[in-house]
Design an enzyme around this catalytic site. Sequence first.
Site, PDB file in Angstrom:
ATOM      1  N   SER A 190       4.327  -6.039   2.177  1.00  0.00           N
ATOM      2  CA  SER A 190       3.330  -5.656   2.975  1.00  0.00           C
ATOM      3  C   SER A 190       2.199  -6.191   2.385  1.00  0.00           C
ATOM      4  O   SER A 190       2.267  -7.417   2.384  1.00  0.00           O
ATOM      5  CB  SER A 190       3.462  -4.201   2.833  1.00  0.00           C
ATOM      6  N   GLN A 191       0.953  -5.515   2.234  1.00  0.00           N
ATOM      7  CA  GLN A 191      -0.148  -6.264   1.910  1.00  0.00           C
ATOM      8  C   GLN A 191      -0.055  -7.099   0.767  1.00  0.00           C
ATOM      9  O   GLN A 191      -0.666  -7.937   0.524  1.00  0.00           O
ATOM     10  CB  GLN A 191      -1.413  -5.458   1.795  1.00  0.00           C
ATOM     11  N   ASP A 204       8.657  -2.549  13.660  1.00  0.00           N
ATOM     12  CA  ASP A 204       7.510  -1.863  12.526  1.00  0.00           C
ATOM     13  C   ASP A 204       6.644  -0.966  13.363  1.00  0.00           C
ATOM     14  O   ASP A 204       5.936  -1.273  14.398  1.00  0.00           O
ATOM     15  CB  ASP A 204       6.791  -3.299  12.080  1.00  0.00           C
ATOM     16  N   MET A 243       0.773  -1.105  -0.031  1.00  0.00           N
ATOM     17  CA  MET A 243      -0.209  -0.086   0.271  1.00  0.00           C
ATOM     18  C   MET A 243       0.985   1.395   0.161  1.00  0.00           C
ATOM     19  O   MET A 243       1.939   1.233   0.713  1.00  0.00           O
ATOM     20  CB  MET A 243      -0.928  -0.217   1.109  1.00  0.00           C
ATOM     21  N   HIS A 283       8.964  -0.901   9.136  1.00  0.00           N
ATOM     22  CA  HIS A 283       8.103  -1.381   7.933  1.00  0.00           C
ATOM     23  C   HIS A 283       9.202  -1.376   6.716  1.00  0.00           C
ATOM     24  O   HIS A 283       9.344  -0.390   6.255  1.00  0.00           O
ATOM     25  CB  HIS A 283       7.003  -0.784   7.878  1.00  0.00           C
TER      26      HIS A 283
END
Length: 302
Positions: A112-113, A230, A38, A284
């Site tokens: 990530s996603q 994160d 994202m 992250h």
Amino acid sequence: MHFLHFNLTLSLILCCWLGCGRGQEAGAVLPVVLWHGMGDTCCFPFSLGSIKKLIEEQTNGTYVLSLKIGGNVVLDYESGFFIHPDKQVEYACKQLAKDARLANGYNAIGFSQGGQFLRAVAQRCPKPPMRTLISLGGQHQGVFGLPKCPTLSTSTCEYLSRLLNYAAYEDWVQEQLVQATYWHDPLHDNSYRLKSTFLADINNELYLKVNYIENLNKLKKFVMVKFLNDTIVQPRDSQWFEFYTPGQDREMQPLNQSKVYSNLGLDKMQANGKLKFLSLEGDHLAISKEWFIQNLVPLLLA
Ligand SMILES: *[C@@H]1O[C@H](CO)[C@@H](O)[C@H](O)[C@H]1NC(C)=O
Ligand SMILES: *[C@@H]1O[C@H](CO)[C@@H](O)[C@H](O)[C@H]1NC(C)=O
Ligand SMILES: *[C@@H]1O[C@H](CO)[C@@H](O)[C@H](O)[C@H]1NC(C)=O
């Protein structure tokens, strides 16, 4: 850097000259598919473009496909927020199926996603076959909290946070906001199971889809990388497929005591040595080139 670059160039030249390299080694290293996160380039010391280049360098030029959802860069960026993951996964599956270079299998890296989206690809679209899935900071048990939104303005981020906190399980929010589809409220476990239109499905929370178990178990390895510091993923343990014990939001439940462990056949994968848990210090997606080369490249070559 210059030395490294020079060295690499030199060895490539030598390699061509001696007739080694690509021709002979073609097929030895599987192609690699990347799926961004994202907001794409947030918090990232180097962009996906340079990761592609790095992998190509490290594998003597294997084919790397960085998925672009929706066909152009603007749609691709917006897809990360506003196109339902089911549609994105379907789109990705079509891209993979029509790419002849992936027909014999590929490795995949999700950022990530993109980590949980690629897992959905593995579970829903076994052809072409995904071999090793590497999830970097993926949210396999979803998120509860959105402390920061990469690349969005503060006011937009606050709006999204409020929306998720108060209305994540409303139908219209599920339809329109990607992050709502993996919003996992441990205080309202039933609402989550019934209303999450993506995560509850791929985690076999509502229906037990046997093909999800079978297809996920076709992976050779499922590697989950967790960022110990994160500040975006809450709880951080979701990156290792762990989550709160249902009913509260403090205590974590060990993976092997959670429902998803058996519901998704992760128990079988672990028994077969297919699960690999890696962690590193940092925020992250803050991966250095050195860490990538040392820890992830060998997995792509295996
Ligand atoms: C790439 O080519 C170099 C030089 O021939 C060789 O040493 C190296 O092992 C090759 N790497 C891979 C992944 O095939
Ligand atoms: C990152 O998190 C780890 C584990 O919680 C901790 O030991 C370490 O001190 C943290 N590092 C930084 C830079 O905050
Ligand atoms: C569950 O996992 C923990 C590590 O998180 C391990 O110590 C324990 O032995 C495991 N239990 C079973 C029954 O496999």
